[in-house]
Design a protein around this motif. Structure first.
Motif, PDB file in Angstrom:
ATOM      1  N   GLY A 255      32.686 -38.493  41.920  1.00 44.99           N
ATOM      2  CA  GLY A 255      31.328 -38.143  41.546  1.00 44.99           C
ATOM      3  C   GLY A 255      31.104 -36.707  41.137  1.00 44.99           C
ATOM      4  O   GLY A 255      31.994 -35.849  41.227  1.00 44.99           O
ATOM      5  N   SER A 256      29.872 -36.428  40.703  1.00 41.52           N
ATOM      6  CA  SER A 256      29.546 -35.121  40.128  1.00 41.52           C
ATOM      7  C   SER A 256      29.673 -33.983  41.130  1.00 41.52           C
ATOM      8  O   SER A 256      29.975 -32.849  40.750  1.00 41.52           O
ATOM      9  N   ARG A 257      29.470 -34.269  42.399  1.00 45.76           N
ATOM     10  CA  ARG A 257      29.610 -33.229  43.431  1.00 45.76           C
ATOM     11  C   ARG A 257      30.920 -33.415  44.196  1.00 45.76           C
ATOM     12  O   ARG A 257      30.973 -33.283  45.422  1.00 45.76           O
ATOM     13  N   SER A 258      31.966 -33.665  43.471  1.00 46.21           N
ATOM     14  CA  SER A 258      33.288 -33.959  44.025  1.00 46.21           C
ATOM     15  C   SER A 258      33.734 -32.947  45.080  1.00 46.21           C
ATOM     16  O   SER A 258      33.827 -31.752  44.816  1.00 46.21           O
ATOM     17  N   ARG A 259      34.013 -33.458  46.262  1.00 45.23           N
ATOM     18  CA  ARG A 259      34.523 -32.597  47.330  1.00 45.23           C
ATOM     19  C   ARG A 259      35.914 -32.066  46.996  1.00 45.23           C
ATOM     20  O   ARG A 259      36.250 -30.920  47.293  1.00 45.23           O
ATOM     21  N   ILE A 260      36.723 -32.927  46.399  1.00 39.59           N
ATOM     22  CA  ILE A 260      38.111 -32.520  46.113  1.00 39.59           C
ATOM     23  C   ILE A 260      38.134 -31.495  44.985  1.00 39.59           C
ATOM     24  O   ILE A 260      38.895 -30.518  45.037  1.00 39.59           O
ATOM     25  N   ARG A 261      37.301 -31.676  43.976  1.00 42.48           N
ATOM     26  CA  ARG A 261      37.234 -30.669  42.905  1.00 42.48           C
ATOM     27  C   ARG A 261      36.821 -29.318  43.474  1.00 42.48           C
ATOM     28  O   ARG A 261      37.407 -28.285  43.140  1.00 42.48           O
ATOM     29  N   LYS A 262      35.820 -29.318  44.340  1.00 44.68           N
ATOM     30  CA  LYS A 262      35.346 -28.077  44.932  1.00 44.68           C
ATOM     31  C   LYS A 262      36.415 -27.408  45.772  1.00 44.68           C
ATOM     32  O   LYS A 262      36.540 -26.174  45.797  1.00 44.68           O
ATOM     33  N   SER A 263      37.229 -28.207  46.464  1.00 46.01           N
ATOM     34  CA  SER A 263      38.276 -27.624  47.306  1.00 46.01           C
ATOM     35  C   SER A 263      39.405 -27.020  46.476  1.00 46.01           C
ATOM     36  O   SER A 263      40.071 -26.078  46.914  1.00 46.01           O
ATOM     37  N   LEU A 264      39.632 -27.558  45.266  1.00 48.06           N
ATOM     38  CA  LEU A 264      40.694 -27.028  44.401  1.00 48.06           C
ATOM     39  C   LEU A 264      40.223 -25.865  43.538  1.00 48.06           C
ATOM     40  O   LEU A 264      40.998 -24.962  43.229  1.00 48.06           O
ATOM     41  N   PHE A 265      38.963 -25.899  43.140  1.00 51.01           N
ATOM     42  CA  PHE A 265      38.410 -24.843  42.279  1.00 51.01           C
ATOM     43  C   PHE A 265      37.263 -24.176  43.038  1.00 51.01           C
ATOM     44  O   PHE A 265      36.088 -24.457  42.795  1.00 51.01           O
TER      45      PHE A 265
END
Length: 358
Positions: free
Chosen positions: A145-155
């Motif tokens: 989803g748009s508020r991706s936890r995994i994306r936030k943790s990587l970037f």
């Protein structure tokens, strides 16, 4: 082909699974929510998206669950026709119907629900289950989803901002109202801008409706179903009679209040062995009506490159190079459409359709 973990069983995750099924590639889906998430909202899918969807879902089956819209009509809030335009095979379908259709080709053993996946900062490219064990997969496709936890943790330096627009979305089953509406996309606009009410006919007895608010002018402070219903009736009391009638007769148990976010700047679409698709890669403002189509194209493109290239980084690089420029066009178009929405009607561009085309 190496085993793939797909994180997220929404539209993009299930689409990815369907394309992996076509190539008989081993995968498993992990979804943090319960199996049945019937929040009342749906999608517009332009012709291009339908061409990709036909590759994984039978066209006759799709037509049983949704509806092709013939015309877009823009109205003032009291019902004066402002603009009309024929639509080219734009399909309307509820979210739960599309999820069910995409899931029909997926074995239940390949989806684990109520499982939150996290990335391990100490082990690059590794994802962990809630019990602390690592996922057994060489590739991770992230579609959370748009508020991706995994994306936030990587970037970690990414910036997400709240868009100056919120939506209330719901579905009503009422044959009498549905019979009074053609197979069209109807949208009512307040003359002062920043407030709309859209109506999409899904079937002979079902209508999807949504309202877009300038959330700096129209603030919803308490989000219970009953409060939303009361608020909507107050805001739309003096609109064309069809609008308050739909609001009044709707069931609010699955109503959805959508707060919209966007990335200030797109991240890379991949890192190490982790790759992002759909909203997790590129949140799109809903004015574009390109969320499903972009998810379909992401999944198709990524699968094709994974099959074609043995080198994982080359496959990911080709995928990003193909998809990112188009996404940037939709992001630009979405912001233009948002700015138009916020203006009074007499300052808006005429005949503007709430769909982004590349």
């Amino acid at each position: 082909m190496k085993k793939i973990a797909v994180v997220g069983a929404g539209i993009s995750g299930l689409t990815m699974a369907n394309y992996l099924e076509k190539y008989k590639i081993d995968y498993h889906i992990y979804e943090r929510r319960k199996k049945k998430d019937l929040a009342g909202h749906g999608f517009l899918i332009p012709k291009e998206g339908m061409d990709y969807l036909y590759q994984i879902i039978d066209s006759d089956l799709l037509l049983k669950h949704g509806n092709f819209l013939k015309k877009y009509t823009q109205y003032s809030h009291i019902g004066k026709i402002l603009a009309e335009k024929e639509l080219d095979n734009v399909f309307a379908i509820s979210r739960h119907s599309l999820v069910d259709l995409l899931a029909q080709n997926i074995s239940p053993e390949k989806i684990t629900y109520e499982e939150t996946i996290i990335s391990d900062d100490q082990q690059k490219g590794k994802l962990k289950l809630s019990d602390g064990s690592y996922i057994d997969a060489e590739i991770a496709v992230i579609s959370d989803g748009s508020r991706s936890r995994i994306r936030k943790s990587l970037f970690k330096d990414e910036t997400m901002r709240v868009v100056q627009e919120s939506e209330v979305v719901n579905i009503i089953q009422n044959k009498e109202i549905a019979d009074s509406i053609e197979n069209d996309f109807m949208k009512f606009h307040h003359e002062e801008g920043g407030l709309t009410f859209g109506i999409l006919k899904l079937s002979d007895d079902t209508i999807l409706w949504y309202s877009q608010f300038d959330n700096q002018r129209y603030m919803i402070n308490e989000c219970s179903a009953e409060n939303l219903r009361k608020y909507m009736l107050e805001v739309f009391e003096n609109w064309h009679p069809l609008v308050p009638e739909i609001i009044q007769k709707s069931d609010y148990k699955n109503v959805h209040l959508w707060c919209v976010y966007e990335l200030e700047k797109l991240n890379p679409f991949y890192k190490e062995n982790i790759v992002f698709v759909g909203d997790a890669a590129h949140p799109l403002i809903p004015f574009t009506s390109q969320g499903v189509t972009s998810a379909l194209k992401d999944s198709f493109s990524l699968t094709e490159y994974l099959v074609e290239y043995n080198d994982l980084q080359e496959a990911f690089s080709k995928y990003e190079a193909e998809r990112k420029p188009e996404i940037e066009v939709h992001i630009k178009n979405g912001r233009i459409l948002l700015n138009q929405f916020l203006l009074p009607l007499n300052q808006q561009t005429e005949n503007i359709i709430p769909i982004s085309y590349k």
